[in-house]
Write a protein that holds these residues in place. Structure first.
Motif, PDB file in Angstrom:
ATOM      1  N   THR A 194       0.827  -1.217   0.000  1.00  0.00           N
ATOM      2  CA  THR A 194       0.000   0.000   0.000  1.00  0.00           C
ATOM      3  C   THR A 194       0.860   1.265   0.000  1.00  0.00           C
ATOM      4  O   THR A 194       0.413   2.312  -0.486  1.00  0.00           O
ATOM      5  CB  THR A 194      -0.909   0.000   1.232  1.00  0.00           C
ATOM      6  N   HIS A 195       2.069   1.202   0.537  1.00  0.00           N
ATOM      7  CA  HIS A 195       2.945   2.374   0.596  1.00  0.00           C
ATOM      8  C   HIS A 195       3.766   2.545  -0.686  1.00  0.00           C
ATOM      9  O   HIS A 195       4.450   3.562  -0.843  1.00  0.00           O
ATOM     10  CB  HIS A 195       3.892   2.257   1.794  1.00  0.00           C
ATOM     11  N   LYS A 245       7.505  -4.529   3.383  1.00  0.00           N
ATOM     12  CA  LYS A 245       6.639  -4.834   4.523  1.00  0.00           C
ATOM     13  C   LYS A 245       6.088  -6.250   4.382  1.00  0.00           C
ATOM     14  O   LYS A 245       4.993  -6.461   3.828  1.00  0.00           O
ATOM     15  CB  LYS A 245       5.476  -3.836   4.604  1.00  0.00           C
ATOM     16  N   SER A 286      -0.689   2.381  -5.663  1.00  0.00           N
ATOM     17  CA  SER A 286      -2.133   2.431  -5.424  1.00  0.00           C
ATOM     18  C   SER A 286      -2.887   1.435  -6.298  1.00  0.00           C
ATOM     19  O   SER A 286      -4.118   1.358  -6.225  1.00  0.00           O
ATOM     20  CB  SER A 286      -2.659   3.848  -5.698  1.00  0.00           C
TER      21      SER A 286
END
Length: 228
Positions: free
Chosen positions: A28-29, A107, A32
């Motif tokens: 998500t970082h 992540k 999009s």
């Protein structure tokens, strides 16, 4: 579909066909376009195709959408597009060459947290388990109250005695009274030496001349030869 439910469905589908080295990452970082990326390895073309089909069928059966699949013809790298999640199913050499973990792996998502959170099995596992009453774990713990032991007069007297009055554990050896002679036997070596001296022959006595007596002189006479 909820992203947590979607990722649990994908992990379950991959595990059903024995996928190797399953990895799940939160993206998500980074973009999009999608929220999760899953990467898994297959040992052959047939297995990679079977893994992709398992993911597609399980997501559709749960009411999810499958937007596309690529790479099914070769089976070296099959991509399954689930909208919010992209699944990469690759053979080990292809995965080692492209190293997608270095691009999307900032992540990582733990598989234990992703597996079966929104499924029926996950709800059953999260529910508190009933413990049978006959087991020790099912019995209520009894509060243990401290027990105060009352000392009897005899115990009080024993506790009041100082440590110096206690009898010694071992008796001391009796001291030898002063002035008493103790005989000590001869050793075997001393006895053997005495017996050896006794067995030797007696020494001969040599008479020494007295001081008053004059020494005896020996006279040697010379005989002259007669010439013819």
């Amino acid at each position: 579909m909820d992203i947590k439910k979607l990722q649990s469905l994908v992990v379950d589908a991959l595990e059903d066909v024995k996928a190797q080295d399953i990895a799940l990452f939160d993206t998500t970082h980074l973009t999009s376009l999608f929220d999760r990326i899953a990467i898994a390895s297959g040992t052959s073309n047939r297995q990679t195709k079977a893994l992709a089909a398992s993911v597609r069928d399980k997501v559709k059966a749960a009411g999810g959408d499958v937007y596309g699949m690529e790479g099914e013809d070769t089976g070296e790298w099959v991509l399954v597009d689930l909208g919010d999640m992209i699944v990469h199913i690759m053979q080990a050499p292809i995965r080692a060459y492209y190293r997608l973990e270095e691009i999307w792996g900032d992540k990582p998502v733990k598989l234990g947290a992703a597996k079966r959170k929104s499924t029926k099995e996950g709800e059953e596992a999260a529910a508190p388990k009933k413990v049978s009453s006959h087991l020790a774990a099912g019995k209520k713990a009894v509060d243990a109250s401290p027990v105060i032991e009352k000392k009897t007069p005899a115990r009080k007297a024993a506790a009041a005695k100082p440590a110096a009055e206690k009898k010694p554990a071992a008796k001391k050896a009796a001291a030898v009274p002063a002035g008493k002679t103790i005989k000590v036997g001869k050793t075997k070596s001393a006895v053997a030496a005495a017996e050896a001296l006794k067995a030797l022959p007696p020494k001969r006595k040599v008479a020494k001349p007295k001081a008053d007596e004059a020494p005896v002189k020996t006279v040697i006479k010379r005989i002259k030869k007669v010439e013819e």
